[in-house]
Motif scaffolding. Structure first.
Motif, PDB file in Angstrom:
ATOM      1  N   ILE A 171      -0.322  -2.741  -6.898  1.00  0.00           N
ATOM      2  CA  ILE A 171       0.181  -1.367  -6.784  1.00  0.00           C
ATOM      3  C   ILE A 171      -0.455  -0.481  -7.859  1.00  0.00           C
ATOM      4  CG2 ILE A 171       2.233   0.068  -7.103  1.00  0.00           C
ATOM      5  CD1 ILE A 171       3.832  -2.186  -5.718  1.00  0.00           C
ATOM      6  N   ALA A 172      -0.534  -0.987  -9.091  1.00  0.00           N
ATOM      7  CA  ALA A 172      -1.166  -0.237 -10.171  1.00  0.00           C
ATOM      8  C   ALA A 172      -2.657  -0.031  -9.904  1.00  0.00           C
ATOM      9  CB  ALA A 172      -0.960  -0.966 -11.500  1.00  0.00           C
ATOM     10  N   SER A 204       2.410   1.823  -3.522  1.00  0.00           N
ATOM     11  CA  SER A 204       1.407   2.366  -4.438  1.00  0.00           C
ATOM     12  C   SER A 204       1.183   3.845  -4.162  1.00  0.00           C
ATOM     13  CB  SER A 204       0.089   1.597  -4.296  1.00  0.00           C
ATOM     14  OG  SER A 204      -0.920   2.160  -5.104  1.00  0.00           O
ATOM     15  N   SER A 205       1.147   4.221  -2.907  1.00  0.00           N
ATOM     16  CA  SER A 205       0.910   5.613  -2.536  1.00  0.00           C
ATOM     17  C   SER A 205       2.068   6.509  -2.950  1.00  0.00           C
ATOM     18  CB  SER A 205       0.681   5.711  -1.027  1.00  0.00           C
ATOM     19  OG  SER A 205      -0.482   5.008  -0.664  1.00  0.00           O
ATOM     20  N   GLN A 227      -4.315   0.108  -7.036  1.00  0.00           N
ATOM     21  CA  GLN A 227      -4.573   1.097  -5.995  1.00  0.00           C
ATOM     22  C   GLN A 227      -4.361   2.522  -6.506  1.00  0.00           C
ATOM     23  OE1 GLN A 227      -5.546   0.272  -2.456  1.00  0.00           O
ATOM     24  NE2 GLN A 227      -6.197  -1.290  -3.897  1.00  0.00           N
ATOM     25  N   ALA A 228      -3.352   2.720  -7.326  1.00  0.00           N
ATOM     26  CA  ALA A 228      -3.093   4.051  -7.878  1.00  0.00           C
ATOM     27  C   ALA A 228      -4.206   4.472  -8.830  1.00  0.00           C
ATOM     28  CB  ALA A 228      -1.749   4.062  -8.596  1.00  0.00           C
ATOM     29  N   TYR A 263       0.842  -1.200   0.000  1.00  0.00           N
ATOM     30  CA  TYR A 263       0.000   0.000   0.000  1.00  0.00           C
ATOM     31  C   TYR A 263       0.874   1.246   0.000  1.00  0.00           C
ATOM     32  CZ  TYR A 263      -4.077  -2.910   1.188  1.00  0.00           C
ATOM     33  OH  TYR A 263      -5.081  -3.837   1.177  1.00  0.00           O
ATOM     34  N   SER A 268      -6.251  -4.197 -14.625  1.00  0.00           N
ATOM     35  CA  SER A 268      -5.568  -4.518 -13.370  1.00  0.00           C
ATOM     36  C   SER A 268      -6.369  -5.507 -12.528  1.00  0.00           C
ATOM     37  CB  SER A 268      -5.297  -3.237 -12.569  1.00  0.00           C
ATOM     38  OG  SER A 268      -6.488  -2.709 -12.013  1.00  0.00           O
TER      39      SER A 268
END
Length: 406
Positions: free
Chosen positions: A112-113, A60-61, A115-116, A57, A94
């Motif tokens: 990661i992708a 991703s942030s 969440q973004a 997390y 995704s």
């Protein structure tokens, strides 16, 4: 009879019809988001330890913070509509990757992708909603939008619990992807002539400095930003670690967790529209935020001392935390958007960066704390953070300066 084109938005549909289309789209997008929201950490725990999955997390942030800074340039180049359509298509891809990914590396990169992309699409929703709302009704429009959003969020855990009766995580991701198809169609059909604002390049460091150093009567954005950052820090821990604790430590089934979380999320549906209208009428968002933080802190502080596996008890306690946070959410949103326009992408980028900043700091800090304490004591630390939120909000003024013309 031919329709005239709205000079501000570029659309031929009536403003009310446009808002209804946006409300329907936010419902579909929120439901797609809610389905895997509370099961993602358990899904990831199949590939990563509880002490390290928070770092996904955080990663991703970190990427998202960079992308948010670039959003004005992206919107200026491609426009809000084409950017939104592209992000939705990538989000569908995704989710398919999460459904069928088999290696830890593949799952990590795709997650990661994913969440973004969710946060980037939410950013674009803000651009659309800000275009169609006026200062006098900002709280009402935002309150309705958040209520529609949270009705979908309310349904997500319940549906996920039903789908996960056999532990088939891939089904949740595929259903989530399918919900984006009609949302894609609505954007394409109803907003094909959308007229973009003049987006400015983000002077991110300068904007953060100006917000932090601002003094009354220009400090409203700072108070909204601090409240939003702390609220999203709360989410970053609750979303990741509450389902892990309930399912892994206390032994709740996914169907039981779905029921608990559905009850837990009711305050967002029950209170936010009314609180938004109340904030418009009284202009006392700081008081609403302060009360909300205090309520959330009290209920969150009780959680680490409850070792019971009673569904009803956990539903009531988590319901209480969300009563407080629902107040903070709508009041901070209203307070912020009353002081910006759709072209204020500097302030909007900083405000929306509260989410990735919180999800960068929160999970990383939790991963560190879990080296020294059991998971349930994260709730006690979180209660202290919420208490800080209550005292950090500026006291309401009887009369505020008029907003500058924009």
């Amino acid at each position: 009879m031919p329709r005239t084109r709205n000079k501000k938005t570029g659309l031929t549909t009536a403003p009310a019809a446009t808002l209804y289309a946006l409300y329907l789209t936010i419902f579909l997008f929120a439901l797609h988001y809610a389905l895997p929201l509370y099961i993602s950490s358990s899904f990831l725990s199949q590939f990563f330890s509880q002490k390290t999955l928070g770092l996904l997390y955080a990663a991703s942030s970190l990427i998202l913070i960079f992308l948010f800074v670039q959003m004005p340039r992206i919107l200026k180049t491609f426009g809000a509509l084409r950017t939104t359509l592209a992000f939705i298509l990538l989000e569908i891809a995704s989710l398919a990757g999460l459904a069928y990914g088999e290696s830890a590396l593949t799952v990590a990169l795709v997650f990661i992708a994913n969440q973004a992309l969710v946060s980037l699409i939410f950013f674009n929703f803000d651009v659309f909603f800000e275009t169609f709302s006026k200062d006098a009704t900002t709280g009402t429009v935002r309150g309705i939008m958040l209520t529609v959003f949270n009705v979908a969020i309310l349904l997500g855990p319940l549906l996920a619990g039903i789908i996960l009766t056999n532990g088939d995580y891939f089904k949740v991701f595929l259903v989530s992807a399918a919900l984006l198809v009609p949302a894609l169609w609505i954007f394409f059909v109803h907003f094909s002539t959308f007229k973009d604002s003049k987006y400015k390049k983000v002077a991110y460091i300068e904007t953060v400095r100006d917000i932090i150093l601002a003094r009354h009567p220009k400090d409203e954005i700072r108070h909204a930003l601090v409240a939003s950052l702390l609220m999203r820090f709360f989410y970053s821990w609750m979303i990741i670690y509450t389902p892990l604790y309930l399912h892994g430590d206390l032994g709740f089934s996914w169907s039981a967790i779905g029921t608990i979380f559905t009850i837990m999320l009711l305050p967002f549906v029950l209170f936010e529209a009314a609180v938004g209208a109340f904030a418009d009428a009284r202009s006392n968002e700081p008081t609403v935020m302060r009360v909300g933080f205090l309520i959330a802190a009290v209920f969150t502080g009780i959680l680490p001392f409850v070792g019971s596996s009673s569904l009803a008890l956990w539903a009531v306690l988590l319901f209480g935390t969300r009563v407080g946070i629902s107040f903070v959410e709508v009041a901070s949103e209203s307070y912020f958007f009353k002081h910006v326009t759709s072209a204020d992408t500097n302030a909007l980028s900083v405000f929306r960066n509260a989410n990735p900043v919180a999800f960068l700091i929160g999970p990383a800090l939790a991963s560190l704390l879990l080296l020294f304490m059991p998971m349930q004591y994260l709730f006690l630390v979180l209660a202290l953070v919420l208490l800080y939120g209550a005292v950090s909000i500026g006291r309401p003024k009887k009369k505020t300066a008029a907003r500058a013309n924009s």
